[in-house]
Design an enzyme around this catalytic site. Structure first.
Site, PDB file in Angstrom:
ATOM      1  N   GLU A  91       0.762  -0.963  -0.543  1.00  0.00           N
ATOM      2  CA  GLU A  91       0.264  -0.320   0.158  1.00  0.00           C
ATOM      3  C   GLU A  91       1.135   0.809   0.237  1.00  0.00           C
ATOM      4  O   GLU A  91       2.196   1.405   0.483  1.00  0.00           O
ATOM      5  CB  GLU A  91      -0.955  -0.217   1.182  1.00  0.00           C
ATOM      6  CG  GLU A  91      -1.531  -0.868   1.136  1.00  0.00           C
ATOM      7  CD  GLU A  91      -2.817  -1.105   2.414  1.00  0.00           C
ATOM      8  OE1 GLU A  91      -3.781  -0.922   2.437  1.00  0.00           O
ATOM      9  OE2 GLU A  91      -2.521  -1.088   3.071  1.00  0.00           O
ATOM     10  N   CYS A 104       3.307   8.402   1.558  1.00  0.00           N
ATOM     11  CA  CYS A 104       3.935   7.032   2.148  1.00  0.00           C
ATOM     12  C   CYS A 104       4.060   5.864   1.738  1.00  0.00           C
ATOM     13  O   CYS A 104       3.141   5.536   0.947  1.00  0.00           O
ATOM     14  CB  CYS A 104       2.748   6.829   3.870  1.00  0.00           C
ATOM     15  SG  CYS A 104       3.393   6.394   4.450  1.00  0.00           S
ATOM     16  N   CYS A 111       6.826  -7.514   6.741  1.00  0.00           N
ATOM     17  CA  CYS A 111       7.984  -6.941   7.725  1.00  0.00           C
ATOM     18  C   CYS A 111       8.268  -7.906   8.688  1.00  0.00           C
ATOM     19  O   CYS A 111       7.570  -8.401   9.503  1.00  0.00           O
ATOM     20  CB  CYS A 111       7.686  -5.317   8.358  1.00  0.00           C
ATOM     21  SG  CYS A 111       8.760  -4.601   9.461  1.00  0.00           S
ATOM     22  N   CYS A 115       6.672  -5.742  14.992  1.00  0.00           N
ATOM     23  CA  CYS A 115       6.754  -5.222  16.261  1.00  0.00           C
ATOM     24  C   CYS A 115       4.865  -5.113  16.473  1.00  0.00           C
ATOM     25  O   CYS A 115       4.137  -5.838  15.858  1.00  0.00           O
ATOM     26  CB  CYS A 115       6.371  -3.151  15.560  1.00  0.00           C
ATOM     27  SG  CYS A 115       8.247  -2.880  15.151  1.00  0.00           S
ATOM     28  N   CYS A 118       1.809  -3.339  15.285  1.00  0.00           N
ATOM     29  CA  CYS A 118       2.113  -3.204  14.033  1.00  0.00           C
ATOM     30  C   CYS A 118       1.214  -3.989  13.071  1.00  0.00           C
ATOM     31  O   CYS A 118       1.714  -5.296  12.764  1.00  0.00           O
ATOM     32  CB  CYS A 118       3.663  -2.682  13.471  1.00  0.00           C
ATOM     33  SG  CYS A 118       2.899  -2.083  11.879  1.00  0.00           S
ATOM     34  N   GLU A 166      10.011  -3.058   6.845  1.00  0.00           N
ATOM     35  CA  GLU A 166      11.819  -1.773   7.637  1.00  0.00           C
ATOM     36  C   GLU A 166      12.427  -1.239   6.112  1.00  0.00           C
ATOM     37  O   GLU A 166      13.127  -2.586   6.163  1.00  0.00           O
ATOM     38  CB  GLU A 166      12.522  -2.873   8.258  1.00  0.00           C
ATOM     39  CG  GLU A 166      13.197  -2.423   9.134  1.00  0.00           C
ATOM     40  CD  GLU A 166      13.779  -1.172   9.374  1.00  0.00           C
ATOM     41  OE1 GLU A 166      13.150  -0.613  10.436  1.00  0.00           O
ATOM     42  OE2 GLU A 166      13.799   0.095   8.930  1.00  0.00           O
ATOM     43  N   SER A 197      12.496   5.993   7.441  1.00  0.00           N
ATOM     44  CA  SER A 197      12.095   5.541   9.187  1.00  0.00           C
ATOM     45  C   SER A 197      12.307   4.349   9.352  1.00  0.00           C
ATOM     46  O   SER A 197      11.833   3.559   8.822  1.00  0.00           O
ATOM     47  CB  SER A 197       9.960   5.463   9.419  1.00  0.00           C
ATOM     48  OG  SER A 197       9.427   5.480  10.321  1.00  0.00           O
ATOM     49  N   SER A 219      11.636   4.374  14.947  1.00  0.00           N
ATOM     50  CA  SER A 219      10.497   4.584  15.730  1.00  0.00           C
ATOM     51  C   SER A 219      11.142   4.108  16.633  1.00  0.00           C
ATOM     52  O   SER A 219      11.564   2.827  17.433  1.00  0.00           O
ATOM     53  CB  SER A 219       9.729   2.834  15.188  1.00  0.00           C
ATOM     54  OG  SER A 219       9.531   3.803  13.716  1.00  0.00           O
ATOM     55  N   CYS A 341      -1.250   4.787  10.212  1.00  0.00           N
ATOM     56  CA  CYS A 341       0.043   4.474  10.252  1.00  0.00           C
ATOM     57  C   CYS A 341      -0.259   3.111  11.368  1.00  0.00           C
ATOM     58  O   CYS A 341      -1.172   2.856  12.190  1.00  0.00           O
ATOM     59  CB  CYS A 341       0.401   5.128  11.829  1.00  0.00           C
ATOM     60  SG  CYS A 341       1.280   7.028  11.702  1.00  0.00           S
TER      61      CYS A 341
HETATM   62  N1  SAH Z   1       9.375  -0.105   9.690  1.00  0.00           N
HETATM   63  C1  SAH Z   1       9.551   1.439   9.762  1.00  0.00           C
HETATM   64  C2  SAH Z   1       8.571   2.148   9.046  1.00  0.00           C
HETATM   65  C3  SAH Z   1       7.677   1.482   8.829  1.00  0.00           C
HETATM   66  S1  SAH Z   1       6.283   1.468  10.346  1.00  0.00           S
HETATM   67  C4  SAH Z   1       9.730   1.522  11.435  1.00  0.00           C
HETATM   68  O1  SAH Z   1       8.952   1.054  12.453  1.00  0.00           O
HETATM   69  O2  SAH Z   1       9.951   3.038  11.610  1.00  0.00           O
HETATM   70  C5  SAH Z   1       6.004   3.553  10.313  1.00  0.00           C
HETATM   71  C6  SAH Z   1       5.277   4.310  11.845  1.00  0.00           C
HETATM   72  O3  SAH Z   1       4.041   3.793  12.063  1.00  0.00           O
HETATM   73  C7  SAH Z   1       6.411   3.542  13.005  1.00  0.00           C
HETATM   74  O4  SAH Z   1       6.932   4.757  13.575  1.00  0.00           O
HETATM   75  C8  SAH Z   1       6.003   2.926  13.631  1.00  0.00           C
HETATM   76  O5  SAH Z   1       6.036   2.299  15.071  1.00  0.00           O
HETATM   77  C9  SAH Z   1       3.859   3.300  13.373  1.00  0.00           C
HETATM   78  N2  SAH Z   1       3.320   1.982  13.522  1.00  0.00           N
HETATM   79  C10 SAH Z   1       2.995   1.093  14.159  1.00  0.00           C
HETATM   80  N3  SAH Z   1       2.075   0.506  13.610  1.00  0.00           N
HETATM   81  C11 SAH Z   1       1.354   1.593  14.091  1.00  0.00           C
HETATM   82  C12 SAH Z   1      -0.148   1.602  14.791  1.00  0.00           C
HETATM   83  N4  SAH Z   1      -0.910   0.536  15.029  1.00  0.00           N
HETATM   84  N5  SAH Z   1      -0.214   2.395  15.251  1.00  0.00           N
HETATM   85  C13 SAH Z   1       0.330   3.500  14.975  1.00  0.00           C
HETATM   86  N6  SAH Z   1       1.910   3.962  15.111  1.00  0.00           N
HETATM   87  C14 SAH Z   1       2.162   2.858  14.079  1.00  0.00           C
HETATM   88 FE1  SF4 Z   2       7.985  -3.770  10.662  1.00  0.00          FE
HETATM   89 FE2  SF4 Z   2       8.237  -0.753  11.026  1.00  0.00          FE
HETATM   90 FE3  SF4 Z   2       5.530  -2.647  11.853  1.00  0.00          FE
HETATM   91 FE4  SF4 Z   2       7.874  -2.867  13.127  1.00  0.00          FE
HETATM   92  S1  SF4 Z   2       6.623  -0.658  13.230  1.00  0.00           S
HETATM   93  S2  SF4 Z   2       6.760  -4.360  12.205  1.00  0.00           S
HETATM   94  S3  SF4 Z   2       9.348  -2.123  11.334  1.00  0.00           S
HETATM   95  S4  SF4 Z   2       6.751  -1.994   9.658  1.00  0.00           S
END
Ligand code: SAH
Ligand code: SF4
Length: 380
Positions: A91, A104, A111, A115, A118, A166, A197, A219, A341
């Site tokens: 996306e 974005c 990924c 996390c 996420c 990532e 990021s 992050s 996000c």
């Molecule tokens: N992998 C990279 C970039 C993609 S995630 C990273 O982790 O930085 C982009 C941002 O969205 C990151 O800061 C991540 O922590 C945040 N994010 C992920 N899941 C989320 C959620 N459910 N609610 C709000 N932010 C979230």
């Molecule tokens: Fe991957 Fe970023 Fe999501 Fe963590 S927050 S699972 S690094 S996309």
């Protein structure tokens, strides 16, 4: 198979043109046709010699991603879902604001970091995107939007690598994509307006600083290793002090004089006054010049987590601001179309066991932290 020209930055395209026996400056013309004018057909390129066009027809193509769907949110945010083959989809999201247009962009199908909070992480990992697939998101969005808005002006002024994946775990594809975004003959974006990021891939942060310094967001989500380990599993490999040192090294090359720390506010998990104080101590002790961006958690059913109430986010922000840390609270955009996000899930055929691993750890992870006072920082 012909070469997809979206895979090349200008340097790569010049080498390709030389391989065809053409002068390097032809590559500049070609690059401008592709990225500035959105051309996908060599016959459109009227200022290129017929002989060159014929060579390109037989050896190259300009191939974007197949669009699967488009959703427009009430707030103007647009989300596109693209097919990347073998049942995987990624996306990209356009976020219009008064003074800028931000895209974005995704870097991977899924990924592997996994996390807990996420939605992409929960889906596991299928594969890295190619440079062409990363650039194609911008190429499509920019030229679609120009048509949609009936303008010949640039619409996208900012790119954030905050979609699925990532980016620093797909480094070799990322760099030519960033260079195409920055190139004056490409999208001409300012280094300060292209943000990578990362969840904290320390060695690759160093390389990015050397190879292609752009704005960096890290992050963070937790102020201590004991809390960050279960939230961002990569922390076990690159713990906070190492991450902070890498941020400092990055600042020597960065186009901005601060790192943006992102912190997703999870109800009862990382949003207590204790955590704010620990966060202040962390950035002070490590002397990292930074701004804090608090992200209200965007819930999705499988996470089992909830968003911190707004009063708690405000209180957290105030503690940081009072300690002299510039803090913003991110506005949630596009959540009615799951474009906010962490809600980007695309479609991922997991080839790892990340999804399973998260599911197995959920019960351990989600034991709530007592509301006040915070007795334990660990979640286990
Ligand atoms: N992998 C990279 C970039 C993609 S995630 C990273 O982790 O930085 C982009 C941002 O969205 C990151 O800061 C991540 O922590 C945040 N994010 C992920 N899941 C989320 C959620 N459910 N609610 C709000 N932010 C979230
Ligand atoms: Fe991957 Fe970023 Fe999501 Fe963590 S927050 S699972 S690094 S996309």
């Amino acid at each position: 198979m012909t070469a997809n020209l979206l895979d090349f930055d200008l340097e790569g395209l010049a080498a390709f043109c030389e391989g065809l026996g053409e002068k390097r400056f032809r590559a500049t013309q070609l690059f401008r046709w592709i990225h500035q004018r959105g051309a996908s057909d060599f016959s459109q390129m009227s200022d290129l010699a017929k002989s060159l066009r014929a060579k390109l027809e037989s050896s190259a193509r300009i191939e974007g991603l197949r669009l699967l769907s488009q959703h427009e949110s009430a707030d103007g945010t647009i989300k596109w879902l693209f097919d990347v083959g073998a049942g995987n989809a990624v996306e990209a999201v356009f976020i219009p604001e008064e003074d800028r247009g931000t895209l974005c962009v995704s870097s991977q199908a899924g990924c592997a970091v996994g996390c807990r909070f996420c939605s992409t992480g929960h889906q596991g990992f299928a594969r890295n995107l190619t440079t062409g697939e990363i650039v194609a998101q911008l190429w499509f969005a920019e030229h679609f939007l120009r048509q949609h808005l009936a303008t010949s002006e640039r619409v996208i002024s900012n790119v954030v690598m905050m979609g699925m994946g990532e980016p620093l775990q797909n480094y070799s594809a990322l760099i030519p994509a960033l260079r195409t975004m920055l190139d004056d003959h490409g999208y001409g974006l300012s280094r300060r307006r292209v943000t990578v990021s990362t969840s904290g891939v320390v060695p690759m942060m160093d390389r990015l600083g050397q190879d292609c310094p752009v704005a960096l967001a890290v992050s963070l989500h937790a102020p201590t290793d004991v809390l960050r380990d279960p939230l961002v599993p990569l922390n076990r490999k690159y713990p906070l002090v190492e991450l902070m040192q890498a941020c400092k090294r990055y600042l020597a090359h960065a186009p901005r004089d601060f790192i943006t720390f992102e912190y997703c506010m999870l109800d009862g998990v990382n949003d207590q006054p204790e955590h704010a104080r620990a966060l202040v101590a962390l950035v002070r002790d490590q002397a990292v010049s930074c701004k804090l961006n608090l992200i209200p958690f965007n819930p999705f059913p499988a996470s089992g987590l909830t968003r911190s109430p707004s009063s708690r986010v405000q209180a957290f922000a105030k503690l940081l601001s009072d300690a002299g840390i510039v803090t913003t609270i991110r506005k949630t955009r596009g959540d009615d179309i799951d474009a906010a996000c962490g809600q980007l899930a695309g479609d991922v055929r997991d080839r790892t066991r990340v999804g399973e691993r998260i599911a197995a750890q959920r019960t351990v992870m989600l034991t709530p932290v007592p509301a006040d006072p915070v007795a334990k920082e660990g979640l286990a």
